[in-house]
Design a protein around this motif. Structure first.
Motif, PDB file in Angstrom:
ATOM      1  N   PRO A 161      25.034 -15.894  27.532  1.00  0.00           N
ATOM      2  CA  PRO A 161      25.338 -16.117  26.116  1.00  0.00           C
ATOM      3  C   PRO A 161      26.673 -16.842  25.935  1.00  0.00           C
ATOM      4  CG  PRO A 161      24.741 -13.822  26.521  1.00  0.00           C
ATOM      5  CD  PRO A 161      24.913 -14.476  27.855  1.00  0.00           C
ATOM      6  N   ALA A 162      26.816 -17.536  24.824  1.00  0.00           N
ATOM      7  CA  ALA A 162      28.049 -18.268  24.524  1.00  0.00           C
ATOM      8  C   ALA A 162      29.202 -17.321  24.216  1.00  0.00           C
ATOM      9  CB  ALA A 162      27.819 -19.213  23.346  1.00  0.00           C
ATOM     10  N   THR A 163      28.889 -16.171  23.624  1.00  0.00           N
ATOM     11  CA  THR A 163      29.915 -15.212  23.240  1.00  0.00           C
ATOM     12  C   THR A 163      29.751 -13.939  24.053  1.00  0.00           C
ATOM     13  OG1 THR A 163      29.834 -16.090  20.989  1.00  0.00           O
ATOM     14  CG2 THR A 163      30.930 -13.970  21.283  1.00  0.00           C
ATOM     15  N   GLU A 164      30.864 -13.439  24.591  1.00  0.00           N
ATOM     16  CA  GLU A 164      30.826 -12.200  25.363  1.00  0.00           C
ATOM     17  C   GLU A 164      31.035 -11.001  24.453  1.00  0.00           C
ATOM     18  OE1 GLU A 164      33.182 -12.134  28.902  1.00  0.00           O
ATOM     19  OE2 GLU A 164      32.662 -14.196  29.410  1.00  0.00           O
ATOM     20  N   TRP A 165      30.480  -9.866  24.858  1.00  0.00           N
ATOM     21  CA  TRP A 165      30.604  -8.612  24.112  1.00  0.00           C
ATOM     22  C   TRP A 165      30.857  -7.531  25.157  1.00  0.00           C
ATOM     23  CZ3 TRP A 165      26.013  -6.774  20.558  1.00  0.00           C
ATOM     24  CH2 TRP A 165      26.422  -5.683  19.798  1.00  0.00           C
ATOM     25  N   ALA A 166      31.907  -6.764  24.962  1.00  0.00           N
ATOM     26  CA  ALA A 166      32.292  -5.727  25.925  1.00  0.00           C
ATOM     27  C   ALA A 166      31.118  -4.798  26.215  1.00  0.00           C
ATOM     28  CB  ALA A 166      33.472  -4.929  25.382  1.00  0.00           C
ATOM     29  N   GLY A 167      30.985  -4.439  27.474  1.00  0.00           N
ATOM     30  CA  GLY A 167      29.952  -3.501  27.887  1.00  0.00           C
ATOM     31  C   GLY A 167      28.584  -4.115  28.062  1.00  0.00           C
ATOM     32  N   THR A 168      28.523  -5.439  28.191  1.00  0.00           N
ATOM     33  CA  THR A 168      27.242  -6.127  28.309  1.00  0.00           C
ATOM     34  C   THR A 168      26.900  -6.406  29.765  1.00  0.00           C
ATOM     35  OG1 THR A 168      27.458  -7.148  26.137  1.00  0.00           O
ATOM     36  CG2 THR A 168      25.984  -8.227  27.698  1.00  0.00           C
ATOM     37  N   VAL A 169      25.662  -6.123  30.125  1.00  0.00           N
ATOM     38  CA  VAL A 169      25.112  -6.432  31.435  1.00  0.00           C
ATOM     39  C   VAL A 169      23.978  -7.423  31.202  1.00  0.00           C
ATOM     40  CG1 VAL A 169      23.889  -5.512  33.439  1.00  0.00           C
ATOM     41  CG2 VAL A 169      25.643  -4.118  32.296  1.00  0.00           C
ATOM     42  N   LEU A 170      24.049  -8.591  31.842  1.00  0.00           N
ATOM     43  CA  LEU A 170      22.985  -9.588  31.689  1.00  0.00           C
ATOM     44  C   LEU A 170      21.886  -9.314  32.708  1.00  0.00           C
ATOM     45  CD1 LEU A 170      25.140 -12.790  31.163  1.00  0.00           C
ATOM     46  CD2 LEU A 170      24.205 -11.226  29.446  1.00  0.00           C
ATOM     47  N   TRP A 203      23.684 -10.130  16.779  1.00  0.00           N
ATOM     48  CA  TRP A 203      24.602  -9.014  16.589  1.00  0.00           C
ATOM     49  C   TRP A 203      26.013  -9.263  17.104  1.00  0.00           C
ATOM     50  CZ3 TRP A 203      21.672  -3.870  18.011  1.00  0.00           C
ATOM     51  CH2 TRP A 203      20.651  -3.651  17.082  1.00  0.00           C
ATOM     52  N   VAL A 204      26.183 -10.140  18.083  1.00  0.00           N
ATOM     53  CA  VAL A 204      27.473 -10.277  18.758  1.00  0.00           C
ATOM     54  C   VAL A 204      28.601 -10.714  17.825  1.00  0.00           C
ATOM     55  CG1 VAL A 204      27.181 -12.686  19.558  1.00  0.00           C
ATOM     56  CG2 VAL A 204      28.570 -11.066  20.905  1.00  0.00           C
ATOM     57  N   ASP A 205      28.292 -11.419  16.764  1.00  0.00           N
ATOM     58  CA  ASP A 205      29.335 -11.835  15.826  1.00  0.00           C
ATOM     59  C   ASP A 205      29.570 -10.817  14.714  1.00  0.00           C
ATOM     60  OD1 ASP A 205      29.883 -14.252  17.127  1.00  0.00           O
ATOM     61  OD2 ASP A 205      28.208 -15.242  16.114  1.00  0.00           O
ATOM     62  N   TYR A 206      28.726  -9.792  14.637  1.00  0.00           N
ATOM     63  CA  TYR A 206      28.858  -8.807  13.568  1.00  0.00           C
ATOM     64  C   TYR A 206      29.407  -7.457  14.063  1.00  0.00           C
ATOM     65  CZ  TYR A 206      27.807  -5.618   9.787  1.00  0.00           C
ATOM     66  OH  TYR A 206      27.926  -4.671   8.808  1.00  0.00           O
ATOM     67  N   TRP A 207      28.724  -6.841  15.016  1.00  0.00           N
ATOM     68  CA  TRP A 207      29.035  -5.463  15.385  1.00  0.00           C
ATOM     69  C   TRP A 207      30.403  -5.257  16.038  1.00  0.00           C
ATOM     70  CZ3 TRP A 207      27.038  -1.821  12.809  1.00  0.00           C
ATOM     71  CH2 TRP A 207      25.745  -1.909  12.322  1.00  0.00           C
ATOM     72  N   PRO A 208      30.914  -6.152  16.858  1.00  0.00           N
ATOM     73  CA  PRO A 208      32.224  -5.871  17.467  1.00  0.00           C
ATOM     74  C   PRO A 208      33.357  -5.650  16.467  1.00  0.00           C
ATOM     75  CG  PRO A 208      31.099  -7.553  18.717  1.00  0.00           C
ATOM     76  CD  PRO A 208      30.290  -7.340  17.458  1.00  0.00           C
ATOM     77  N   SER A 209      33.255  -6.196  15.262  1.00  0.00           N
ATOM     78  CA  SER A 209      34.315  -5.999  14.265  1.00  0.00           C
ATOM     79  C   SER A 209      33.835  -5.171  13.069  1.00  0.00           C
ATOM     80  CB  SER A 209      34.831  -7.355  13.775  1.00  0.00           C
ATOM     81  OG  SER A 209      33.777  -8.088  13.179  1.00  0.00           O
ATOM     82  N   SER A 210      32.642  -4.610  13.140  1.00  0.00           N
ATOM     83  CA  SER A 210      32.074  -3.846  12.031  1.00  0.00           C
ATOM     84  C   SER A 210      32.636  -2.427  11.985  1.00  0.00           C
ATOM     85  CB  SER A 210      30.547  -3.771  12.176  1.00  0.00           C
ATOM     86  OG  SER A 210      30.002  -2.923  11.194  1.00  0.00           O
ATOM     87  N   ASP A 211      32.661  -1.877  10.776  1.00  0.00           N
ATOM     88  CA  ASP A 211      33.015  -0.467  10.604  1.00  0.00           C
ATOM     89  C   ASP A 211      31.859   0.312   9.971  1.00  0.00           C
ATOM     90  OD1 ASP A 211      33.104  -1.428   8.032  1.00  0.00           O
ATOM     91  OD2 ASP A 211      35.161  -0.785   7.634  1.00  0.00           O
ATOM     92  N   VAL A 212      30.651  -0.233  10.055  1.00  0.00           N
ATOM     93  CA  VAL A 212      29.467   0.438   9.508  1.00  0.00           C
ATOM     94  C   VAL A 212      29.037   1.518  10.506  1.00  0.00           C
ATOM     95  CG1 VAL A 212      27.077   0.158   8.765  1.00  0.00           C
ATOM     96  CG2 VAL A 212      28.760  -1.623   8.251  1.00  0.00           C
ATOM     97  N   GLU A 213      29.213   2.751  10.094  1.00  0.00           N
ATOM     98  CA  GLU A 213      28.915   3.883  10.973  1.00  0.00           C
ATOM     99  C   GLU A 213      27.615   4.566  10.562  1.00  0.00           C
ATOM    100  OE1 GLU A 213      30.399   4.239  13.640  1.00  0.00           O
ATOM    101  OE2 GLU A 213      32.287   3.221  13.331  1.00  0.00           O
ATOM    102  N   PRO A 214      26.954   5.202  11.508  1.00  0.00           N
ATOM    103  CA  PRO A 214      27.438   5.580  12.826  1.00  0.00           C
ATOM    104  C   PRO A 214      27.185   4.533  13.907  1.00  0.00           C
ATOM    105  CG  PRO A 214      25.296   6.577  12.478  1.00  0.00           C
ATOM    106  CD  PRO A 214      25.636   5.816  11.219  1.00  0.00           C
ATOM    107  N   PHE A 215      26.581   3.379  13.554  1.00  0.00           N
ATOM    108  CA  PHE A 215      26.116   2.455  14.573  1.00  0.00           C
ATOM    109  C   PHE A 215      27.220   1.629  15.221  1.00  0.00           C
ATOM    110  CE2 PHE A 215      23.419  -0.990  16.333  1.00  0.00           C
ATOM    111  CZ  PHE A 215      22.531  -0.198  17.038  1.00  0.00           C
ATOM    112  N   ALA A 216      28.248   1.248  14.482  1.00  0.00           N
ATOM    113  CA  ALA A 216      29.280   0.356  15.030  1.00  0.00           C
ATOM    114  C   ALA A 216      29.967   0.966  16.252  1.00  0.00           C
ATOM    115  CB  ALA A 216      30.309  -0.003  13.959  1.00  0.00           C
ATOM    116  N   THR A 217      30.432   2.187  16.129  1.00  0.00           N
ATOM    117  CA  THR A 217      31.097   2.826  17.266  1.00  0.00           C
ATOM    118  C   THR A 217      30.136   2.971  18.435  1.00  0.00           C
ATOM    119  OG1 THR A 217      32.641   3.997  15.838  1.00  0.00           O
ATOM    120  CG2 THR A 217      32.284   4.919  18.040  1.00  0.00           C
TER     121      THR A 217
END
Length: 180
Positions: free
Chosen positions: A83-92, A54-68
């Motif tokens: 993970p190799a890619t960070e995503w805002a609001g993530t707790v490992l 999901w990390v490469d899809y959802w941060p730039s997606s506009d598919v609602e209501p899930f993206a927001t």
């Protein structure tokens, strides 16, 4: 106490993996159901595989209501490595999942969602930590792929909370998990 709510898309024959391959003709009622489920959640648990997917899809997606929702909600990712890619609001999370989730449930807040993350959902069901199942059953026989109810041979009783059918033939089912 907070509830853990497992939300899964399933084919009629129980496949949960890769719903994009077998879920067709989604109508507005399916999106309204998703919106209702996520409206009570302020925390999401993700397995590492779902996070990486999901990390490469959802941060730039506009598919609602899930993206927001997914981009603004705290995401607790069960993983043993960064993970190799960070995503805002993530707790490992690299501690035993059952202990961690039990602790989260005791904290103040809204529902805790599990979206996708088949193995994580299975482990929470097996540990008795999933309180509700929100299932979208699509009128398709997928045949191949991982199933949500495939690995645990323990008898589980559920109570039906609600059931709806949509114009496109999807079933929207809500169940409460009963103590083992």
């Amino acid at each position: 106490m907070r509830k853990v709510v497992v939300y899964e898309l399933l084919s009629l024959d129980g496949v949960a993996e890769e719903p994009g391959n077998w879920m067709f003709d989604v109508d507005q009622q399916v999106f309204e159901n998703l919106s209702s489920v996520i409206s009570t959640q302020d925390t999401v648990l993700l397995g590492r595989g779902t996070y990486d997917y999901w990390v490469d899809y959802w941060p730039s997606s506009d598919v609602e209501p899930f993206a927001t929702f997914i981009n603004r909600t705290a995401k607790h990712v069960i993983t043993s490595s960064k993970p190799a890619t960070e995503w805002a609001g993530t707790v490992l999370v690299d501690v035993p999942v059952a202990d961690y989730v039990a602790s989260l449930k005791r904290q103040e807040g809204g529902d805790i969602g599990v979206h996708g993350s088949i193995s994580l959902a299975q482990s929470l069901l097996k540990a008795g930590l999933a309180d509700e199942l929100r299932l979208v059953i699509t009128p398709t026989l997928a045949h191949d792929g991982r199933r949500l109810f495939d690995h645990d041979d323990t008898l589980r009783r559920l109570t039906l909370l609600d059931a709806q059918s949509t114009p496109s033939g999807h079933l929207l089912l809500g169940y409460r998990a009963l103590p083992a």
